[in-house]
Design a protein around this motif. Sequence first.
Motif, PDB file in Angstrom:
ATOM      1  N   ASN A  79       8.980   1.342   8.358  1.00 43.87           N
ATOM      2  CA  ASN A  79       8.514   0.556   9.488  1.00 43.87           C
ATOM      3  C   ASN A  79       7.775   1.241  10.450  1.00 43.87           C
ATOM      4  O   ASN A  79       8.707   2.147  11.109  1.00 43.87           O
ATOM      5  N   ALA A  80       6.681   1.183  10.537  1.00 44.74           N
ATOM      6  CA  ALA A  80       5.574   1.772  11.460  1.00 44.74           C
ATOM      7  C   ALA A  80       5.723   1.091  12.913  1.00 44.74           C
ATOM      8  O   ALA A  80       5.835   0.089  12.884  1.00 44.74           O
ATOM      9  N   ASP A  81       5.401   1.799  13.958  1.00 41.81           N
ATOM     10  CA  ASP A  81       5.174   1.160  15.197  1.00 41.81           C
ATOM     11  C   ASP A  81       3.820   0.483  15.463  1.00 41.81           C
ATOM     12  O   ASP A  81       3.784  -0.061  16.481  1.00 41.81           O
ATOM     13  N   SER A  82       2.783   0.619  14.722  1.00 44.12           N
ATOM     14  CA  SER A  82       1.615   0.012  14.869  1.00 44.12           C
ATOM     15  C   SER A  82       0.915  -0.122  13.580  1.00 44.12           C
ATOM     16  O   SER A  82       1.099   0.604  12.475  1.00 44.12           O
ATOM     17  N   GLU A  83      -0.216  -0.835  13.682  1.00 44.99           N
ATOM     18  CA  GLU A  83      -1.106  -0.913  12.308  1.00 44.99           C
ATOM     19  C   GLU A  83      -1.799   0.387  12.083  1.00 44.99           C
ATOM     20  O   GLU A  83      -1.814   0.666  10.972  1.00 44.99           O
ATOM     21  N   ALA A  84      -2.148   0.828  13.219  1.00 47.21           N
ATOM     22  CA  ALA A  84      -2.898   2.240  12.907  1.00 47.21           C
ATOM     23  C   ALA A  84      -2.061   3.226  12.031  1.00 47.21           C
ATOM     24  O   ALA A  84      -2.360   4.050  11.559  1.00 47.21           O
ATOM     25  N   GLU A  85      -0.787   3.081  12.770  1.00 41.13           N
ATOM     26  CA  GLU A  85       0.265   4.098  11.904  1.00 41.13           C
ATOM     27  C   GLU A  85       0.423   3.979  10.550  1.00 41.13           C
ATOM     28  O   GLU A  85       0.529   4.769   9.935  1.00 41.13           O
ATOM     29  N   VAL A  86       0.583   2.733  10.230  1.00 37.54           N
ATOM     30  CA  VAL A  86       0.475   2.223   8.850  1.00 37.54           C
ATOM     31  C   VAL A  86      -0.524   2.886   7.962  1.00 37.54           C
ATOM     32  O   VAL A  86      -0.364   3.429   7.049  1.00 37.54           O
ATOM     33  N   ASP A  87      -1.819   2.445   8.832  1.00 38.49           N
ATOM     34  CA  ASP A  87      -2.850   3.174   8.123  1.00 38.49           C
ATOM     35  C   ASP A  87      -2.904   4.826   7.846  1.00 38.49           C
ATOM     36  O   ASP A  87      -3.250   5.285   6.913  1.00 38.49           O
ATOM     37  N   ARG A  88      -2.460   5.226   8.847  1.00 41.17           N
ATOM     38  CA  ARG A  88      -2.335   6.788   8.846  1.00 41.17           C
ATOM     39  C   ARG A  88      -1.207   7.331   7.790  1.00 41.17           C
ATOM     40  O   ARG A  88      -1.435   8.299   7.221  1.00 41.17           O
ATOM     41  N   ILE A  89      -0.240   6.609   8.034  1.00 42.08           N
ATOM     42  CA  ILE A  89       0.933   7.179   6.727  1.00 42.08           C
ATOM     43  C   ILE A  89       0.551   6.932   5.591  1.00 42.08           C
ATOM     44  O   ILE A  89       0.725   7.999   4.703  1.00 42.08           O
ATOM     45  N   ILE A  90      -0.224   5.627   5.139  1.00 39.51           N
ATOM     46  CA  ILE A  90      -0.585   5.453   3.731  1.00 39.51           C
ATOM     47  C   ILE A  90      -1.742   6.524   3.424  1.00 39.51           C
ATOM     48  O   ILE A  90      -1.749   6.994   2.268  1.00 39.51           O
ATOM     49  N   GLY A  91      -2.630   6.823   4.292  1.00 43.52           N
ATOM     50  CA  GLY A  91      -3.480   7.968   4.115  1.00 43.52           C
ATOM     51  C   GLY A  91      -3.023   9.085   3.757  1.00 43.52           C
ATOM     52  O   GLY A  91      -3.487   9.933   2.857  1.00 43.52           O
ATOM     53  N   GLU A  92      -2.088   9.450   4.636  1.00 41.64           N
ATOM     54  CA  GLU A  92      -1.557  10.862   4.560  1.00 41.64           C
ATOM     55  C   GLU A  92      -0.702  11.001   3.259  1.00 41.64           C
ATOM     56  O   GLU A  92      -0.876  11.906   2.224  1.00 41.64           O
ATOM     57  N   ALA A  93      -0.034   9.891   2.810  1.00 44.25           N
ATOM     58  CA  ALA A  93       0.612  10.013   1.567  1.00 44.25           C
ATOM     59  C   ALA A  93      -0.289  10.031   0.243  1.00 44.25           C
ATOM     60  O   ALA A  93      -0.243  10.714  -0.736  1.00 44.25           O
ATOM     61  N   VAL A  94      -1.385   9.253   0.470  1.00 37.66           N
ATOM     62  CA  VAL A  94      -2.370   9.426  -0.602  1.00 37.66           C
ATOM     63  C   VAL A  94      -3.066  10.873  -0.633  1.00 37.66           C
ATOM     64  O   VAL A  94      -3.452  11.433  -1.927  1.00 37.66           O
ATOM     65  N   ALA A  95      -3.422  11.441   0.445  1.00 37.34           N
ATOM     66  CA  ALA A  95      -3.832  12.771   0.345  1.00 37.34           C
ATOM     67  C   ALA A  95      -2.753  13.753  -0.052  1.00 37.34           C
ATOM     68  O   ALA A  95      -3.226  14.830  -0.643  1.00 37.34           O
ATOM     69  N   ALA A  96      -1.624  13.461  -0.125  1.00 39.87           N
ATOM     70  CA  ALA A  96      -0.300  14.389  -0.641  1.00 39.87           C
ATOM     71  C   ALA A  96      -0.187  14.248  -2.266  1.00 39.87           C
ATOM     72  O   ALA A  96       0.597  14.781  -2.528  1.00 39.87           O
ATOM     73  N   GLY A  97      -0.888  13.131  -2.709  1.00 37.44           N
ATOM     74  CA  GLY A  97      -0.659  13.085  -4.257  1.00 37.44           C
ATOM     75  C   GLY A  97      -0.395  11.607  -4.445  1.00 37.44           C
ATOM     76  O   GLY A  97      -0.158  11.283  -5.841  1.00 37.44           O
TER      77      GLY A  97
END
Length: 142
Positions: free
Chosen positions: A78-96
């Motif tokens: 559970n992220a603190d903002s919509e922007a954090e959701v986007d960032r976390i998913i982007g980082e996960a995809v970048a990690a594989g």
Amino acid sequence: MTIARHLHLVTLGVADLARSTAFYEALGWKRSSASQEGVTFIQLSGVVLGLYGWAALAEDAGVPSESTGFRGVSLAHNADSEAEVDRIIGEAVAAGATLVKAPEKVFWGGYSGYFADPDGHLWEVAHNPFFAKDDAGRLRLD
């Protein structure tokens, strides 16, 4: 009899322990010194994530290891903002990770998306404005 309301450990069956460990480390999660040759432990906030061989975990539970498609479970952050959701998913995809569902506004009033780790375990990353967190970042529903 009442069972205490605790979840201490979530263990994921994985096809390649080294690959899965590297994926979670690429997310910035640290492998615990309690890890052993056949199992990785990662301390999270109040819960330990375990990574264990897929076939070995099935054998330990006494169930067949052949399984495909939806498994009826998702893990969530559970992220603190919509922007954090986007960032976390982007980082996960970048990690594989594989993007399963791009983040979007959802019917219940939040914002969420899904990725799958290298073994297909689903992770939802959501901003739920109706859930409160304590000072340690744990969800508090009471």
